[in-house]
Motif scaffolding. Structure first.
Motif, PDB file in Angstrom:
ATOM      1  N   PHE A   3       0.844  -1.177   0.000  1.00 10.99           N
ATOM      2  CA  PHE A   3       0.000   0.000   0.000  1.00 10.99           C
ATOM      3  C   PHE A   3       0.883   1.232   0.000  1.00 10.99           C
ATOM      4  CE2 PHE A   3      -2.239  -3.369   2.271  1.00 10.99           C
ATOM      5  CZ  PHE A   3      -3.436  -3.408   1.584  1.00 10.99           C
ATOM      6  N   THR A   4       0.329   2.347  -0.454  1.00  9.46           N
ATOM      7  CA  THR A   4       1.040   3.622  -0.405  1.00  9.46           C
ATOM      8  C   THR A   4       0.293   4.527   0.561  1.00  9.46           C
ATOM      9  OG1 THR A   4       1.682   3.359  -2.717  1.00  9.46           O
ATOM     10  CG2 THR A   4       1.901   5.560  -1.768  1.00  9.46           C
ATOM     11  N   ASN A   5       1.010   5.062   1.558  1.00 12.01           N
ATOM     12  CA  ASN A   5       0.335   5.946   2.520  1.00 12.01           C
ATOM     13  C   ASN A   5       0.273   7.371   1.978  1.00 12.01           C
ATOM     14  OD1 ASN A   5       2.839   7.120   3.024  1.00 12.01           O
ATOM     15  ND2 ASN A   5       3.083   6.201   5.044  1.00 12.01           N
ATOM     16  N   SER A   6      -0.331   8.261   2.756  1.00  8.94           N
ATOM     17  CA  SER A   6      -0.531   9.637   2.283  1.00  8.94           C
ATOM     18  C   SER A   6       0.781  10.406   2.129  1.00  8.94           C
ATOM     19  CB  SER A   6      -1.472  10.396   3.223  1.00  8.94           C
ATOM     20  OG  SER A   6      -0.923  10.440   4.516  1.00  8.94           O
ATOM     21  N   ASP A   7       1.868   9.871   2.696  1.00 12.34           N
ATOM     22  CA  ASP A   7       3.188  10.493   2.526  1.00 12.34           C
ATOM     23  C   ASP A   7       3.914   9.974   1.298  1.00 12.34           C
ATOM     24  OD1 ASP A   7       2.913  11.980   4.877  1.00 12.34           O
ATOM     25  OD2 ASP A   7       3.685  10.325   6.094  1.00 12.34           O
ATOM     26  N   GLY A   8       3.292   9.010   0.600  1.00  9.78           N
ATOM     27  CA  GLY A   8       3.918   8.425  -0.576  1.00  9.78           C
ATOM     28  C   GLY A   8       4.821   7.243  -0.258  1.00  9.78           C
ATOM     29  N   THR A  65      -8.653   4.080   0.013  1.00  8.14           N
ATOM     30  CA  THR A  65      -9.544   4.709  -0.950  1.00  8.14           C
ATOM     31  C   THR A  65      -9.933   3.711  -2.038  1.00  8.14           C
ATOM     32  OG1 THR A  65      -9.837   6.484  -2.544  1.00  8.14           O
ATOM     33  CG2 THR A  65      -7.597   5.686  -2.260  1.00  8.14           C
ATOM     34  N   LEU A  66     -11.179   3.806  -2.455  1.00  6.89           N
ATOM     35  CA  LEU A  66     -11.666   2.960  -3.543  1.00  6.89           C
ATOM     36  C   LEU A  66     -11.372   3.566  -4.909  1.00  6.89           C
ATOM     37  CD1 LEU A  66     -15.026   1.924  -1.916  1.00  6.89           C
ATOM     38  CD2 LEU A  66     -13.105   0.418  -2.434  1.00  6.89           C
ATOM     39  N   GLU A  67     -10.927   4.822  -4.924  1.00  9.60           N
ATOM     40  CA  GLU A  67     -10.617   5.499  -6.179  1.00  9.60           C
ATOM     41  C   GLU A  67      -9.287   6.239  -6.090  1.00  9.60           C
ATOM     42  OE1 GLU A  67     -14.742   6.475  -8.330  1.00  9.60           O
ATOM     43  OE2 GLU A  67     -14.181   7.929  -6.801  1.00  9.60           O
ATOM     44  N   PRO A  68      -8.183   5.524  -6.017  1.00  9.70           N
ATOM     45  CA  PRO A  68      -6.891   6.197  -5.885  1.00  9.70           C
ATOM     46  C   PRO A  68      -6.556   7.097  -7.071  1.00  9.70           C
ATOM     47  CG  PRO A  68      -6.584   3.861  -6.320  1.00  9.70           C
ATOM     48  CD  PRO A  68      -8.046   4.075  -6.080  1.00  9.70           C
ATOM     49  N   MET A  69      -7.142   6.820  -8.220  1.00 14.99           N
ATOM     50  CA  MET A  69      -6.871   7.667  -9.380  1.00 14.99           C
ATOM     51  C   MET A  69      -7.602   9.008  -9.282  1.00 14.99           C
ATOM     52  SD  MET A  69      -9.408   5.577  -9.656  1.00 14.99           S
ATOM     53  CE  MET A  69      -9.411   4.030 -10.471  1.00 14.99           C
ATOM     54  N   ASN A  70      -8.650   9.091  -8.460  1.00 13.09           N
ATOM     55  CA  ASN A  70      -9.408  10.338  -8.305  1.00 13.09           C
ATOM     56  C   ASN A  70      -9.130  11.060  -6.998  1.00 13.09           C
ATOM     57  OD1 ASN A  70     -10.740  10.015 -10.783  1.00 13.09           O
ATOM     58  ND2 ASN A  70     -12.290   8.727  -9.843  1.00 13.09           N
ATOM     59  N   ASP A  71      -8.756  10.335  -5.955  1.00 16.66           N
ATOM     60  CA  ASP A  71      -8.520  10.936  -4.644  1.00 16.66           C
ATOM     61  C   ASP A  71      -7.072  11.397  -4.563  1.00 16.66           C
ATOM     62  OD1 ASP A  71     -11.117  10.341  -4.033  1.00 16.66           O
ATOM     63  OD2 ASP A  71     -10.631   8.476  -3.010  1.00 16.66           O
ATOM     64  N   ASP A  72      -6.879  12.683  -4.770  1.00 16.54           N
ATOM     65  CA  ASP A  72      -5.518  13.205  -4.812  1.00 16.54           C
ATOM     66  C   ASP A  72      -4.878  13.230  -3.425  1.00 16.54           C
ATOM     67  OD1 ASP A  72      -6.462  15.535  -3.515  1.00 16.54           O
ATOM     68  OD2 ASP A  72      -6.765  16.566  -5.411  1.00 16.54           O
ATOM     69  N   ARG A  73      -3.590  13.383  -3.435  1.00 15.14           N
ATOM     70  CA  ARG A  73      -2.799  13.351  -2.198  1.00 15.14           C
ATOM     71  C   ARG A  73      -3.243  14.425  -1.207  1.00 15.14           C
ATOM     72  NH1 ARG A  73       3.771  13.015  -1.922  1.00 15.14           N
ATOM     73  NH2 ARG A  73       3.909  13.056   0.338  1.00 15.14           N
ATOM     74  N   ARG A  74      -3.561  15.607  -1.698  1.00 17.09           N
ATOM     75  CA  ARG A  74      -3.991  16.709  -0.825  1.00 17.09           C
ATOM     76  C   ARG A  74      -5.269  16.343  -0.071  1.00 17.09           C
ATOM     77  NH1 ARG A  74      -7.087  21.532  -2.617  1.00 17.09           N
ATOM     78  NH2 ARG A  74      -7.235  22.832  -0.787  1.00 17.09           N
ATOM     79  N   THR A  75      -6.235  15.759  -0.776  1.00 16.60           N
ATOM     80  CA  THR A  75      -7.488  15.352  -0.142  1.00 16.60           C
ATOM     81  C   THR A  75      -7.246  14.293   0.917  1.00 16.60           C
ATOM     82  OG1 THR A  75      -8.720  15.848  -2.161  1.00 16.60           O
ATOM     83  CG2 THR A  75      -9.770  14.366  -0.583  1.00 16.60           C
TER      84      THR A  75
END
Length: 85
Positions: A3-8, A65-75
Protein backbone atom coordinates in the motif's frame (compact mmCIF):
# COMPACT_ATOMS: atom_id res chain seq x y z
CA UNK A 1 0.18 -6.56 -0.69
CA UNK A 2 1.85 -3.18 -0.87
CA UNK A 3 0.00 0.00 0.00
CA UNK A 4 1.04 3.62 -0.41
CA UNK A 5 0.33 5.95 2.52
CA UNK A 6 -0.53 9.64 2.28
CA UNK A 7 3.19 10.49 2.53
CA UNK A 8 3.92 8.42 -0.58
CA UNK A 9 5.72 5.71 1.42
CA UNK A 10 5.06 2.05 0.68
CA UNK A 11 3.72 -0.20 3.41
CA UNK A 12 3.69 -3.98 3.12
CA UNK A 13 1.27 -6.33 4.78
CA UNK A 14 4.04 -7.63 7.04
CA UNK A 15 4.35 -4.15 8.61
CA UNK A 16 0.84 -4.59 9.98
CA UNK A 17 1.62 -7.73 11.98
CA UNK A 18 1.60 -7.52 15.77
CA UNK A 19 -1.11 -4.93 16.30
CA UNK A 20 -4.85 -5.15 15.70
CA UNK A 21 -6.01 -3.30 12.61
CA UNK A 22 -9.38 -2.19 11.35
CA UNK A 23 -9.55 -1.72 7.59
CA UNK A 24 -12.17 0.50 5.96
CA UNK A 25 -12.60 1.13 2.26
CA UNK A 26 -14.02 4.54 1.38
CA UNK A 27 -14.58 7.22 -1.22
CA UNK A 28 -12.99 10.56 -0.35
CA UNK A 29 -15.00 12.27 -3.07
CA UNK A 30 -18.29 11.28 -4.64
CA UNK A 31 -21.38 12.59 -6.40
CA UNK A 32 -23.07 13.05 -3.03
CA UNK A 33 -20.63 15.02 -0.85
CA UNK A 34 -22.84 14.64 2.22
CA UNK A 35 -22.56 10.87 1.99
CA UNK A 36 -18.77 10.87 1.60
CA UNK A 37 -18.30 13.42 4.37
CA UNK A 38 -20.63 11.47 6.63
CA UNK A 39 -18.69 8.23 6.17
CA UNK A 40 -15.37 9.99 6.82
CA UNK A 41 -16.91 11.67 9.88
CA UNK A 42 -18.04 8.30 11.25
CA UNK A 43 -14.54 6.89 10.72
CA UNK A 44 -13.03 9.93 12.49
CA UNK A 45 -15.33 9.41 15.48
CA UNK A 46 -14.48 5.70 15.55
CA UNK A 47 -10.77 6.52 15.49
CA UNK A 48 -11.14 8.97 18.41
CA UNK A 49 -13.13 6.45 20.45
CA UNK A 50 -10.63 3.68 19.82
CA UNK A 51 -7.78 5.98 20.86
CA UNK A 52 -9.55 7.06 24.05
CA UNK A 53 -10.51 3.54 25.12
CA UNK A 54 -7.19 1.81 24.56
CA UNK A 55 -4.31 4.26 24.08
CA UNK A 56 -1.65 1.70 25.02
CA UNK A 57 -2.98 -0.96 22.65
CA UNK A 58 -4.48 1.33 20.08
CA UNK A 59 -6.14 -0.35 17.17
CA UNK A 60 -4.67 0.82 13.90
CA UNK A 61 -7.29 2.26 11.56
CA UNK A 62 -6.37 1.82 7.91
CA UNK A 63 -8.40 3.74 5.36
CA UNK A 64 -8.10 2.57 1.79
CA UNK A 65 -9.54 4.71 -0.95
CA UNK A 66 -11.67 2.96 -3.54
CA UNK A 67 -10.62 5.50 -6.18
CA UNK A 68 -6.89 6.20 -5.88
CA UNK A 69 -6.87 7.67 -9.38
CA UNK A 70 -9.41 10.34 -8.31
CA UNK A 71 -8.52 10.94 -4.64
CA UNK A 72 -5.52 13.21 -4.81
CA UNK A 73 -2.80 13.35 -2.20
CA UNK A 74 -3.99 16.71 -0.82
CA UNK A 75 -7.49 15.35 -0.14
CA UNK A 76 -6.14 12.24 1.55
CA UNK A 77 -3.73 14.30 3.65
CA UNK A 78 -6.65 16.46 4.84
CA UNK A 79 -8.54 13.37 5.91
CA UNK A 80 -5.48 12.02 7.70
CA UNK A 81 -4.98 15.33 9.50
CA UNK A 82 -8.58 15.38 10.69
CA UNK A 83 -8.15 11.83 12.03
CA UNK A 84 -5.21 12.97 14.15
CA UNK A 85 -6.90 16.01 15.68
Amino acid sequence: HVFTNSDGNHITGSALIGRPSLVAFFYAQCGNPQRCERVVGILEELNHRLSAESPANQIRLLLITLEPMNDDRRTLEQIEQSMRS
